[in-house]
Design an enzyme around this catalytic site. Structure first.
Site, PDB file in Angstrom:
ATOM      1  N   ASP A  11       0.966  -0.211  -5.139  1.00 13.16           N
ATOM      2  CA  ASP A  11       0.354  -1.487  -5.504  1.00 13.16           C
ATOM      3  C   ASP A  11       1.110  -2.023  -6.713  1.00 13.16           C
ATOM      4  OD1 ASP A  11      -1.247  -3.679  -5.836  1.00 13.16           O
ATOM      5  OD2 ASP A  11      -3.138  -2.568  -5.780  1.00 13.16           O
ATOM      6  N   ASP A 105       2.364  -7.324  -2.037  1.00 13.53           N
ATOM      7  CA  ASP A 105       2.510  -6.389  -3.159  1.00 13.53           C
ATOM      8  C   ASP A 105       1.864  -5.037  -2.922  1.00 13.53           C
ATOM      9  OD1 ASP A 105      -0.064  -7.404  -3.164  1.00 13.53           O
ATOM     10  OD2 ASP A 105      -0.243  -7.430  -5.339  1.00 13.53           O
ATOM     11  N   GLU A 106       1.580  -4.704  -1.672  1.00 17.48           N
ATOM     12  CA  GLU A 106       0.800  -3.486  -1.420  1.00 17.48           C
ATOM     13  C   GLU A 106       1.191  -2.908  -0.064  1.00 17.48           C
ATOM     14  OE1 GLU A 106      -3.954  -2.251  -1.300  1.00 17.48           O
ATOM     15  OE2 GLU A 106      -3.345  -4.353  -1.479  1.00 17.48           O
TER      16      GLU A 106
END
Length: 472
Positions: A11, A105-106
Site C-alpha cells: 500500500d 496504489d495497492e
C-alpha cells in the site's frame, strides 16, 4: 492456509499527496490535500501532516478547508499518478507472475508463485528489497504486509503505515487479531460495527467467542459465516492476477446545477465519448448502456438499455444514452451525470449501426482523442490554471500553479530536484506561460566525463538553469 508468510500486500503511503510532495520541494513536510476544489469537491487523499487536523479521504472539501485552512489544496494529476503506478506494478511483477492490483496504489503479490519467498526470512528479504526498489525508482515510500493469507497481509500493511514492514508469523494470527476492533476485518463498516457493538461485540476476540450461530442470527447466513471465519484467521482466497472488469464508466459532478435541457444532452454526449475512449483503450466493448443522473435534491436515477450485441461504436453509445436521458425528468436541475457500459466483451458486432435510431452517415472507426490544435487551441485568456498543475515560463523555466483568480495566476518555480523555489504572479493571458508535462520524480542518471553515473540536480528537463536561479 499456508505455513509461510508468502502473500505480500503493498500500500503506497498517501499516494496522490506523496506524489505532489515529491514533485514540489516547498510542500515536503507540509499538509497537502488532493481532490476536487469546487463547492462540491471531496478529498481524494491527503498527506499525513493533514490527517493530524482530522482531514481524511472522501471528506467534503469545504469541511477539510475548515479543519486545515493553511494546507495546500491541489487538483489531482491522474495521468502522472497512473504512470508512477505502472512503475510500481512492474516492480511487483518482477517478484511474481501473480500480482492482483486493487487500485493505483495497492496490490497483493503471491511470492511463493514467483519462487521469491518460501519462508519468513526470505519473505522479509523480498519485502525489504521491494520497498528499497520503489524508493529508488519513484522516490516514494510504500508499506508492506506479509502473512499467510490476503486478509492478514492487508491488516499487516495497515499496521506498517507509514513507510514500514510488518510480517505476521504463521501460528500467531489469532493472538494478534483478538484485541483488534471489529472494524479491522474486511466487510465490517460503520453499520455492521454498530450492530455488533449493540450486541456487546467490539473486538475480533468477541466475534470468535460469540460463535458462528450467534453471528448468523445477528448478520445473516452469508455474512455471519464469513465474519466468523475471518475472526479465526481463516482466509483461503488466492491471489488472482487478472480481475475481470465488470463495467467501464465515467461521470462528472458540476459545481452549479445544470437546468438547461440542451446542455444536459451535450454533457451526456461528451461523457459517452469519454466512455468509448476508455472502452477502446482497454480493448473492450459492451452491450448494456447505463445512464446515471443525480438531481438537485440528491435523488439518483439510473436507466439502462441492452443492445443486441457488444459495441464500442461512439454513435451507438451516444444515441443509446440520449434515449435513456429522454426518460429522465431533469426539470429541477442536475448535479451529476454519468455514462457507463457493462456486459463487456473483447469483440464487437459489425452490424450494430442498425441499432442506432434513424439514418446517419457512417463515421470513422476511430475518433481522435482531441480535435487538432489548430482548430481547438484556446487563447491564453481562456486557459484554466488548476492548482498544483505544471507550467513552464519562457524565461523562468518549470514551475507549478499555486493558485489563480481575478485575472492572475501565481506560480512557484521549482522542480523535484531543486531547492524550494520562489513565487511569481502573472496575468492569466501571459504568452510566456504555458501548461507543461510533469517532470520525473527521480532525477535521470547522467554520465560524468569519467563515465561514472551521477544525478543531475536540475533533472535535465531544462528546469532548468533559469528555474534554479529563481529558486536560489
Amino acid at each position: 492456509m499456508r505455513t509461510a508468510p508468502t502473500i505480500l500486500h503493498l500500500d503506497m503511503d498517501a499516494f496522490f499527496a506523496s506524489v505532489e510532495q515529491a514533485s514540489k520541494p516547498s510542500l515536503r513536510g507540509k499538509a497537502v490535500v488532493v481532490g476536487g476544489l469546487g463547492p462540491r469537491g471531496v478529498v481524494a487523499t491527503c498527506s499525513y501532516e493533514a490527517r493530524v487536523f482530522g482531514v481524511h479521504s472522501a471528506m467534503p472539501m469545504g469541511q477539510a478547508r475548515r479543519l486545515a485552512p493553511h494546507a495546500a489544496y491541489l487538483v489531482p494529476r491522474f495521468e502522472l499518478y497512473r504512470s508512477i503506478s505502472e512503475q510500481v506494478m512492474r516492480l511487483l511483477r518482477e517478484l511474481s507472475p501473480l500480482v492482483e492490483p486493487l487500485s493505483l496504489d495497492e496490490a497483493f503479490v503471491d511470492l511463493e508463485a514467483g519462487r521469491t519467498a518460501w519462508d519468513a526470512a526470505s519473505a522479509r528479504l523480498a519485502g525489504t528489497k521491494l520497498r528499497a526498489d520503489i524508493r529508488a525508482v519513484t522516490g516514494l515510500t510504500g508499506s508492506v504486509g506479509l502473512a499467510a493469507s490476503k486478509m492478514l497481509a492487508k491488516i499487516a500493511s495497515e499496521e506498517a503505515k507509514p513507510d514500514g514492514l510488518v510480517l505476521i508469523p504463521p501460528g500467531t494470527e489469532r493472538a494478534m487479531l483478538e484485541p483488534m476492533t471489529v472494524r479491522t476485518l474486511p466487510g465490517v463498516g460503520p453499520a455492521t460495527g454498530d450492530h455488533l457493538r449493540r450486541a456487546g461485540i467490539t473486538t475480533v476476540g468477541d466475534i470468535a467467542e460469540a460463535g458462528e450461530d450467534e453471528l448468523v442470527r445477528l448478520l445473516g447466513k452469508a455474512h455471519g459465516h464469513a465474519l466468523y471465519a475471518m475472526a479465526l484467521a481463516r482466509d483461503e482466497r488466492p491471489v488472482v492476477a487478472e480481475r475481470e472488469t465488470k463495467s467501464v464508466s465515467v461521470e462528472d459532478t458540476y459545481d452549479v446545477d445544470i437546468h438547461d435541457r440542451v446542455r444536459v444532452g451535450v454533457e451526456v454526449g461528451r461523457l459517452a465519448d469519454r466512455c468509448v475512449r476508455r472502452l477502446r483503450a482497454s480493448g473492450l466493448s459492451g452491450r448494456t448502456i447505463v445512464l446515471k443522473v443525480r438531481r438537485y435534491d440528491f435523488s439518483t436515477l439510473t436507466r439502462s438499455e441492452t443492445l443486441r450485441g457488444p459495441t464500442d461504436d461512439p454513435a451507438v453509445i451516444r444515441e443509446a444514452a440520449a434515449r435513456l436521458l429522454d426518460s429522465v425528468d431533469t426539470t429541477g436541475g442536475v448535479r451529476l451525470l454519468g455514462v457507463g457500459v457493462s456486459g463487456l466483451a473483447d469483440y464487437t458486432q459489425e452490424d450494430l449501426f442498425a441499432q442506432a435510431a434513424g439514418d446517419r452517415p457512417e463515421e470513422p472507426a476511430e475518433e481522435p482523442e482531441t480535435v487538432p490544435v489548430e482548430q481547438h487551441s484556446p487563447s491564453p485568456a481562456e486557459r484554466r490554471w488548476p492548482a498544483g498543475h505544471d507550467v513552464r515560463h519562457a524565461e523562468l523555466g518549470h514551475g507549478w500553479v499555486q493558485g489563480s483568480g481575478l485575472g492572475r495566476v501565481t506560480v512557484r518555480f521549482e522542480t523535484p530536484y531543486s531547492e524550494v523555489g520562489r513565487v511569481r504572479t502573472f496575468p492569466v493571458d501571459d504568452p510566456d506561460l504555458v501548461p507543461a508535462d510533469p517532470l520525473p520524480l527521480v532525477a535521470p542518471e547522467v554520465r560524468r566525463p569519467g563515465g561514472d553515473p551521477d544525478r543531475r540536480p536540475g533533472g535535465g528537463a531544462g528546469a532548468d538553469g533559469a528555474a534554479r536561479r529563481v529558486a536560489g
